[in-house]
Design a protein around this motif. Sequence first.
Motif, short mmCIF file in Angstrom:
data_model
loop_
_atom_site.label_atom_id
_atom_site.label_comp_id
_atom_site.label_asym_id
_atom_site.label_seq_id
_atom_site.Cartn_x
_atom_site.Cartn_y
_atom_site.Cartn_z
N ALA A 68 0.11 2.23 9.92
CA ALA A 68 1.00 2.50 8.79
C ALA A 68 0.57 3.77 8.06
O ALA A 68 1.41 4.56 7.62
N GLY A 69 -0.76 3.97 7.92
CA GLY A 69 -1.26 5.17 7.26
C GLY A 69 -0.86 6.43 8.00
O GLY A 69 -0.47 7.44 7.39
N ALA A 70 -0.96 6.40 9.33
CA ALA A 70 -0.57 7.56 10.12
C ALA A 70 0.93 7.82 10.00
O ALA A 70 1.37 8.97 9.92
N LEU A 71 1.71 6.74 9.96
CA LEU A 71 3.17 6.88 9.87
C LEU A 71 3.60 7.52 8.55
O LEU A 71 4.36 8.49 8.54
N VAL A 72 3.08 7.00 7.43
CA VAL A 72 3.52 7.54 6.14
C VAL A 72 2.96 8.94 5.92
O VAL A 72 3.61 9.78 5.29
N SER A 74 2.60 11.11 8.22
CA SER A 74 3.50 11.96 8.99
C SER A 74 4.73 12.32 8.16
O SER A 74 5.21 13.46 8.18
N LEU A 75 5.22 11.34 7.41
CA LEU A 75 6.34 11.61 6.51
C LEU A 75 5.91 12.59 5.41
O LEU A 75 6.69 13.43 4.98
N GLY A 76 4.64 12.46 4.99
CA GLY A 76 4.13 13.36 3.97
C GLY A 76 4.11 14.81 4.41
O GLY A 76 4.29 15.72 3.60
N THR A 77 3.94 15.05 5.71
CA THR A 77 3.95 16.43 6.20
C THR A 77 5.32 17.07 6.02
O THR A 77 5.44 18.29 5.92
N LEU A 78 6.36 16.23 5.98
CA LEU A 78 7.72 16.75 5.78
C LEU A 78 8.02 17.02 4.31
O LEU A 78 8.89 17.82 3.99
N VAL A 79 7.28 16.31 3.42
CA VAL A 79 7.55 16.41 1.99
C VAL A 79 6.68 17.48 1.33
O VAL A 79 7.15 18.27 0.52
N ALA A 80 5.39 17.48 1.70
CA ALA A 80 4.43 18.36 1.02
C ALA A 80 4.49 19.78 1.58
O ALA A 80 3.53 20.32 2.12
N CYS A 153 2.43 -6.39 0.80
CA CYS A 153 1.28 -6.40 -0.10
C CYS A 153 1.30 -5.15 -0.98
O CYS A 153 1.22 -4.03 -0.46
N GLY A 154 1.41 -5.34 -2.28
CA GLY A 154 1.43 -4.21 -3.20
C GLY A 154 0.15 -3.39 -3.15
O GLY A 154 0.18 -2.17 -3.33
N LEU A 155 -0.98 -4.06 -2.90
CA LEU A 155 -2.26 -3.35 -2.81
C LEU A 155 -2.23 -2.37 -1.65
O LEU A 155 -2.62 -1.20 -1.78
N VAL A 156 -1.76 -2.82 -0.51
CA VAL A 156 -1.68 -1.94 0.67
C VAL A 156 -0.68 -0.82 0.43
O VAL A 156 -0.94 0.34 0.77
N TYR A 157 0.44 -1.14 -0.19
CA TYR A 157 1.45 -0.11 -0.44
C TYR A 157 0.91 0.98 -1.38
O TYR A 157 1.25 2.15 -1.23
N SER A 158 0.08 0.58 -2.34
CA SER A 158 -0.52 1.56 -3.23
C SER A 158 -1.42 2.52 -2.46
O SER A 158 -1.42 3.73 -2.70
N MET A 159 -2.19 1.98 -1.53
CA MET A 159 -3.04 2.84 -0.73
C MET A 159 -2.23 3.70 0.24
O MET A 159 -2.61 4.83 0.56
N LEU A 160 -1.11 3.19 0.71
CA LEU A 160 -0.25 3.98 1.58
C LEU A 160 0.32 5.18 0.82
O LEU A 160 0.58 6.23 1.42
N ALA A 161 0.52 5.03 -0.48
CA ALA A 161 0.97 6.17 -1.28
C ALA A 161 -0.08 7.27 -1.26
O ALA A 161 0.25 8.46 -1.23
N TRP A 162 -1.34 6.89 -1.26
CA TRP A 162 -2.43 7.87 -1.16
C TRP A 162 -2.41 8.53 0.22
O TRP A 162 -2.58 9.74 0.35
N SER A 163 -2.18 7.72 1.27
CA SER A 163 -2.08 8.29 2.62
C SER A 163 -0.91 9.27 2.71
O SER A 163 -1.02 10.32 3.34
N ASP A 168 -1.45 14.17 6.32
CA ASP A 168 -2.25 14.40 7.52
C ASP A 168 -2.34 13.06 8.26
O ASP A 168 -3.08 12.17 7.81
N PRO A 169 -1.61 12.87 9.36
CA PRO A 169 -1.58 11.57 10.04
C PRO A 169 -2.96 11.02 10.42
O PRO A 169 -3.23 9.83 10.20
N LEU A 170 -3.84 11.87 10.97
CA LEU A 170 -5.15 11.38 11.37
C LEU A 170 -5.97 10.97 10.15
O LEU A 170 -6.64 9.93 10.16
N PHE A 171 -5.90 11.77 9.11
CA PHE A 171 -6.67 11.44 7.91
C PHE A 171 -6.04 10.23 7.20
O PHE A 171 -6.77 9.41 6.63
N GLY A 172 -4.71 10.14 7.23
CA GLY A 172 -4.06 8.97 6.64
C GLY A 172 -4.50 7.69 7.32
O GLY A 172 -4.74 6.67 6.66
N ALA A 173 -4.63 7.72 8.65
CA ALA A 173 -5.11 6.55 9.39
C ALA A 173 -6.56 6.25 9.04
O ALA A 173 -6.94 5.08 8.84
N ALA A 174 -7.39 7.29 8.94
CA ALA A 174 -8.80 7.08 8.60
C ALA A 174 -8.94 6.53 7.19
O ALA A 174 -9.81 5.67 6.93
#
Length: 233
Positions: A68-72, A74-80, A153-163, A168-174
């Motif tokens: 999920a971190g890598a996926l979001v 990847s979306l961040g690369t399109l936004v940022a 899970c809201g906790l996971v979703y909050s961290m996905l916002a950070w990803s 950076d997909p690799l860093f988002g996954a890490a």
Amino acid sequence: MDPTGLGLPPLLAAFVFGLLGGAHCIGMCGGIMSALTFAVPPSMRSPARLSGLLLGYNLGRIFSYMAAGALVASLGTLVALTPAARVGLQVFAAIMLILMALYIANWWKGLLRVEALGRRLWRHLEPFGKRLMPVVKVPQAIALGAVWGWLPCGLVYSMLAWSLATADPLFGAALMAAFGLGTLPSLLVTGFAARQLGALIRHPATRALAALSIIGFALWQLAMLLPLGAPGH
């Protein structure tokens, strides 16, 4: 990006947030861990077997967090695409951390609305998890954990916002892997000693302390994004 503002390496900061979110993890997933443990036939509940199954559940869960971190991200690369957009993503991530803290402490349940969005996906995944029950082998546990990792899970979703903000997909996954490892102690403890220690970790004072720590970290990060908080001012 270090939302703690304390100079921690980002992966260490994500791990710390996982630890601080332990009270919420027990409330959200502790019952699942206990149920999976007690579903193992008594004749098969040796410490070695239970340890393997519990680690398998959590390995699968963390793998799904990484995906999920890598996926979001990847979306961040399109936004940022611009510095302003990247700062906007960082502000969004810090706000989500504050909402996560309020959720952990039971002070405000607004993230339940975000979780509701994830329930649509969960309705399609839950049947796959049921087919894996009862779990008696480690591969089954890993597969079930991978399904469980998509539980709303809201906790996971909050961290996905950070990803997302890393773009950076690799860093988002890490980042999600480090966060998942931070949640691991609480869930392993719940699996082995749910009745003995669950009440302590779910205590309002414990939840409040964790929430205040996360809020402090997030506010510090927001301050660092202001012009006066930038180096040289």
